[in-house]
Design a protein around this motif. Structure first.
Motif, short mmCIF file in Angstrom:
data_model
loop_
_atom_site.label_atom_id
_atom_site.label_comp_id
_atom_site.label_asym_id
_atom_site.label_seq_id
_atom_site.Cartn_x
_atom_site.Cartn_y
_atom_site.Cartn_z
N GLU A 1 -24.03 -17.57 -21.00
CA GLU A 1 -24.16 -18.58 -19.90
C GLU A 1 -23.50 -19.71 -20.29
O GLU A 1 -22.49 -20.55 -19.52
CB GLU A 1 -25.51 -18.88 -19.41
CG GLU A 1 -26.28 -17.78 -18.52
CD GLU A 1 -27.81 -18.03 -18.50
OE1 GLU A 1 -28.13 -19.43 -18.59
OE2 GLU A 1 -28.45 -17.37 -17.75
N LYS A 2 -23.34 -20.15 -21.46
CA LYS A 2 -22.84 -21.29 -21.96
C LYS A 2 -21.37 -20.96 -22.19
O LYS A 2 -20.53 -21.85 -21.74
CB LYS A 2 -23.44 -21.60 -23.56
CG LYS A 2 -22.65 -22.63 -24.19
CD LYS A 2 -23.20 -23.15 -25.41
CE LYS A 2 -22.62 -24.38 -26.09
NZ LYS A 2 -22.67 -25.48 -25.35
N ALA A 3 -20.92 -19.70 -22.36
CA ALA A 3 -19.51 -19.45 -22.26
C ALA A 3 -19.02 -19.34 -21.15
O ALA A 3 -17.68 -19.99 -20.86
CB ALA A 3 -19.45 -17.80 -23.08
N SER B 1 -19.94 -21.28 -18.71
CA SER B 1 -19.85 -23.00 -18.19
C SER B 1 -18.58 -23.48 -18.56
O SER B 1 -18.31 -24.52 -18.01
CB SER B 1 -20.95 -23.57 -18.58
OG SER B 1 -21.07 -23.77 -20.11
N ARG B 2 -18.10 -23.09 -19.77
CA ARG B 2 -16.99 -23.56 -20.22
C ARG B 2 -15.86 -23.47 -19.37
O ARG B 2 -14.92 -24.23 -19.17
CB ARG B 2 -16.57 -23.35 -21.66
CG ARG B 2 -17.48 -23.56 -23.04
CD ARG B 2 -16.90 -23.48 -23.90
NE ARG B 2 -17.90 -23.58 -25.22
CZ ARG B 2 -18.41 -22.73 -25.77
NH1 ARG B 2 -18.42 -21.44 -25.54
NH2 ARG B 2 -19.49 -22.95 -26.86
N ARG B 3 -15.74 -22.41 -18.56
CA ARG B 3 -14.50 -22.11 -17.71
C ARG B 3 -14.53 -23.04 -16.41
O ARG B 3 -13.45 -23.64 -16.25
CB ARG B 3 -14.87 -20.67 -17.08
CG ARG B 3 -15.03 -19.64 -18.24
CD ARG B 3 -15.14 -18.41 -17.60
NE ARG B 3 -13.71 -17.74 -17.60
CZ ARG B 3 -13.24 -16.93 -18.34
NH1 ARG B 3 -14.00 -16.66 -19.74
NH2 ARG B 3 -12.06 -16.26 -18.43
N TYR B 4 -15.69 -23.71 -16.00
CA TYR B 4 -15.59 -24.88 -14.99
C TYR B 4 -15.53 -25.93 -15.81
O TYR B 4 -14.89 -26.98 -15.12
CB TYR B 4 -17.03 -24.74 -14.31
CG TYR B 4 -17.39 -23.37 -13.53
CD1 TYR B 4 -16.64 -23.38 -12.39
CD2 TYR B 4 -17.79 -22.41 -13.76
CE1 TYR B 4 -16.49 -22.27 -11.32
CE2 TYR B 4 -18.09 -21.13 -13.10
CZ TYR B 4 -17.23 -21.37 -11.87
OH TYR B 4 -17.68 -20.17 -10.99
N ASN B 5 -15.79 -26.38 -17.07
CA ASN B 5 -15.50 -27.59 -17.86
C ASN B 5 -13.98 -27.72 -17.87
O ASN B 5 -13.43 -28.69 -17.73
CB ASN B 5 -16.06 -27.45 -19.19
CG ASN B 5 -17.59 -27.47 -19.28
OD1 ASN B 5 -18.25 -27.78 -18.18
ND2 ASN B 5 -18.16 -27.22 -20.31
N MET B 6 -13.28 -26.50 -18.12
CA MET B 6 -11.95 -26.46 -18.34
C MET B 6 -11.23 -26.88 -16.88
O MET B 6 -10.31 -27.89 -16.96
CB MET B 6 -11.33 -25.09 -18.56
CG MET B 6 -11.38 -24.83 -19.88
SD MET B 6 -10.69 -25.46 -21.28
CE MET B 6 -9.08 -24.80 -21.14
N GLN B 7 -11.72 -26.51 -15.75
CA GLN B 7 -11.28 -26.73 -14.54
C GLN B 7 -11.40 -28.44 -14.10
O GLN B 7 -10.48 -29.05 -13.74
CB GLN B 7 -11.46 -25.93 -13.39
CG GLN B 7 -11.05 -24.39 -13.73
CD GLN B 7 -11.11 -23.46 -12.57
OE1 GLN B 7 -12.24 -23.60 -11.80
NE2 GLN B 7 -10.38 -22.57 -12.53
#
Length: 255
Positions: free
Chosen positions: A224-226, A228-234
């Motif tokens: 889940e944390k991994a 969430s980083r995808r949305y942090n990047m965008q």
């Protein structure tokens, strides 16, 4: 009005340190430092460049930008493997030794696939070094179509943003591709990118002395944390590197 936009620092950005003080290289530096004071305003690509410029005036950070919107994220991750990708030119400023060592540390814990999107003069060496680690190398060649690149990104856990330690680079164009595609980074670049990765949880800043710890974190991290980083990047892309942000910075500078 005269405006300058500093997009690279030479000779500071050279990947070698033995030749940077030759006359041909110092001439570049003198030309830059002599003429920057004549400008009404100077823009710099990243905050890191301020370390190489004379602090005798005020500079405005104007990050490079893209007009592209973030891509939809449809991950197809394989929990049995770690998938890495390197995107971009494979040249003499990327740190192949570090890429090999990161991959080798991960392979010891979990089967690893390494995707390559790009070409360059050191590509054959990169593939050879990766094969020696035991990773499966998947060469996609050059992909310009955003949807085709996204198909690769959706299979991958991390994109590599790795350059040699003596190269003065604060941002890379490949990092914007990773951000648009929502792909977290393994980053060795200092300055602006290191700060963004740390403050906005965009992946990992690579500590060359603790690669085994890094590999363990990657292989054992919470899904889940991994994700969430995808949305942090965008989000970071839209906040700092979008076309809207670029023109807002110009408006604030009075252009």
């Amino acid at each position: 009005k005269l405006y300058f936009d500093v997009n690279d620092l030479w000779p500071e950005a050279l990947p070698i340190r033995n030749f940077e003080w030759l006359p041909v290289f110092t001439a570049w530096k003198r030309l830059r430092d002599k003429n920057l004071p004549a400008a009404d305003q100077v823009f710099v690509e990243c905050e890191l460049f301020l370390e190489g410029l004379k602090p005798d005036r005020e500079y405005t950070v104007l990050h490079f930008a893209r007009s592209q919107r973030p891509m939809p994220i449809h991950t197809r991750l394989n929990p049995e493997t770690v998938d890495l990708v390197y995107l971009g030119s494979i040249n003499n400023i990327i740190d192949i030794n570090l890429i090999r060592n990161i991959t080798k540390a991960i392979v010891k814990i979990k089967p690893t696939r390494f995707h390559i999107i790009g070409e360059g003069e050191t590509k054959a060496r990169l593939i050879s070094e990766l094969n020696d680690t035991g990773a499966q190398v998947i060469d996609h060649g050059i992909l310009f179509d955003p949807e085709e690149k996204q198909k690769v990104f959706d299979q991958c856990d991390y994109g590599l943003n790795i350059v040699k330690p003596n190269v003065m680079v604060g941002l890379t164009m490949k990092s914007l591709d990773y951000m648009i595609g929502g792909l977290p980074m393994l980053n060795s670049i200092g300055g602006d990118t290191e700060k963004l990765v740390r403050e906005y949880d965009l992946g990992f800043n690579v500590d060359r002395s603790h690669l085994e710890d890094l590999a363990r974190e990657i292989c054992e991290e919470n899904p889940e944390k991994a994700f969430s980083r995808r949305y942090n990047m965008q989000k970071v892309y839209m906040d700092f590197f979008s076309e809207e942000t670029f023109f807002n910075t110009l408006d604030e500078a009075g252009l």
